[in-house]
Enzyme design. Structure first.
Site, PDB file in Angstrom:
ATOM      1  N   ASN A   1       0.820  -1.218   0.000  1.00  0.00           N
ATOM      2  CA  ASN A   1       0.000   0.000   0.000  1.00  0.00           C
ATOM      3  C   ASN A   1       0.860   1.277   0.000  1.00  0.00           C
ATOM      4  O   ASN A   1       0.358   2.364   0.216  1.00  0.00           O
ATOM      5  CB  ASN A   1      -0.965   0.015   1.201  1.00  0.00           C
TER       6      ASN A   1
ATOM      7  N   HIS B   1       3.346   2.000   2.075  1.00  0.00           N
ATOM      8  CA  HIS B   1       3.858   2.490   3.364  1.00  0.00           C
ATOM      9  C   HIS B   1       5.375   2.332   3.437  1.00  0.00           C
ATOM     10  O   HIS B   1       5.964   1.479   2.778  1.00  0.00           O
ATOM     11  CB  HIS B   1       3.147   1.835   4.556  1.00  0.00           C
TER      12      HIS B   1
HETATM   13  P1  PGA Z   1       7.965  -7.083   3.206  1.00  0.00           P
HETATM   14  O1  PGA Z   1       7.530  -5.761   3.962  1.00  0.00           O
HETATM   15  O2  PGA Z   1       9.418  -6.975   2.945  1.00  0.00           O
HETATM   16  O3  PGA Z   1       7.617  -8.170   4.173  1.00  0.00           O
HETATM   17  O4  PGA Z   1       7.160  -7.155   1.963  1.00  0.00           O
HETATM   18  C1  PGA Z   1       7.976  -4.533   3.536  1.00  0.00           C
HETATM   19  C2  PGA Z   1       7.249  -3.459   4.304  1.00  0.00           C
HETATM   20  O5  PGA Z   1       6.049  -3.626   4.588  1.00  0.00           O
HETATM   21  O6  PGA Z   1       7.886  -2.444   4.609  1.00  0.00           O
END
Ligand code: PGA
Length: 263
Positions: A152, A154
């Protein structure tokens, strides 16, 4: 094999993009970059901001491997983690502190006092967050901030809707983030809804930022973070306002929507 190119973000700034052939290569490129930046400090303190999540796991294992192979002494590195869940003790299997112990800290000779974390079990989150900000500032500021990005958009736990001037604080996680993170908990129902996180402004104060993203699920967030004007809807888009160097290390799937310059 990896491929380099640049993207001009909507703010006119240039962002270096490195596309790695595999997640292992992505981890390797990130670890090499960290070691290069550290070497460039020529023995002066090196302060690095660290993320958690799936993507950085190979970065950490390559770093451990390089540390062992090259007999690296990590004594003059200090680490500053981006975020921590609220109300989870550090020893909890789902805490980010446990993640870091499991994926990095347990395997490198980083002095314990050089590790900095937001205390998720604080009685007063404001005091904890202000102290973290102050400690970062007093240490001389973060030299290299490593970041992941959420589907999303973030960064750290700065969810859509976060203003660009936000600082370290308590946040409520979006439903989507809680669901995404639930898979990392022995009991998914235990996934917390609140966390302490560095703010966007805190992150932008790092001298250099490197963002890691892997998988097609991130392609749109990666695209919007650079090719749409900065907007709270996509918190990572504020990275375009970073005055220092900004580098994205991606795998092919995560880079798929970026405009590739003509040969
Ligand atoms: P992920 O998370 O590496 O587990 O995809 C990244 C994040 O949400 O900052």
């Amino acid at each position: 094999m990896s491929e380099h190119f640049s993207v001009t973000a909507t703010t006119g700034r240039t962002v270096r993009i490195l596309v790695a052939e595999s997640p292992a290569r992505l981890g390797w490129a990130a670890a090499e970059l960290l070691l290069q930046e550290w070497k460039a400090r020529e023995g002066r303190a090196f302060r690095v901001g660290l993320p958690t999540g799936n993507t950085p796991r190979l970065f950490y294992s390559v770093l451990i491997g390089m540390g062992l192979e090259r007999e690296i002494d990590f004594h003059d590195i200090s680490t500053w983690n981006l975020d921590e869940y609220l109300d989870l003790p550090a020893w909890h299997p789902g805490s980010y502190r446990t993640y870091m112990e499991k994926h990095l800290f347990g395997f490198v000779n980083l002095p314990r006092e050089n590790i900095h974390f937001l205390n998720g079990t604080t009685r007063d989150w404001k005091v904890t967050c202000n102290r973290y900000e102050r400690l970062i500032r007093e240490s001389g500021g973060i030299d290299l901030q490593v970041l992941g990005i959420g589907v999303n958009g973030h960064i750290a736990f700065n969810e859509p809707g976060t203003p660009g001037e936000s600082r370290t604080r308590l946040v409520r996680l979006s439903e989507r983030t809680v669901q995404e993170n639930a898979r990392l908990f022995p009991d998914p129902k235990e996934a917390p809804e609140f966390a302490l996180t560095m703010g966007i402004q805190t992150i932008l104060e790092a001298k250099k930022i490197v963002l890691l993203a892997s998988g097609g699920g991130k392609a749109n967030a990666v695209y919007e973070s650079l090719c749409e004007p900065p907007d709270p809807r996509v918190p990572a888009s504020f990275l375009q306002n970073h005055p220092g160097e900004l580098i994205y290390i991606l795998d092919r799937a995560a880079a798929a929507e970026l405009p590739v310059p003509d040969e």
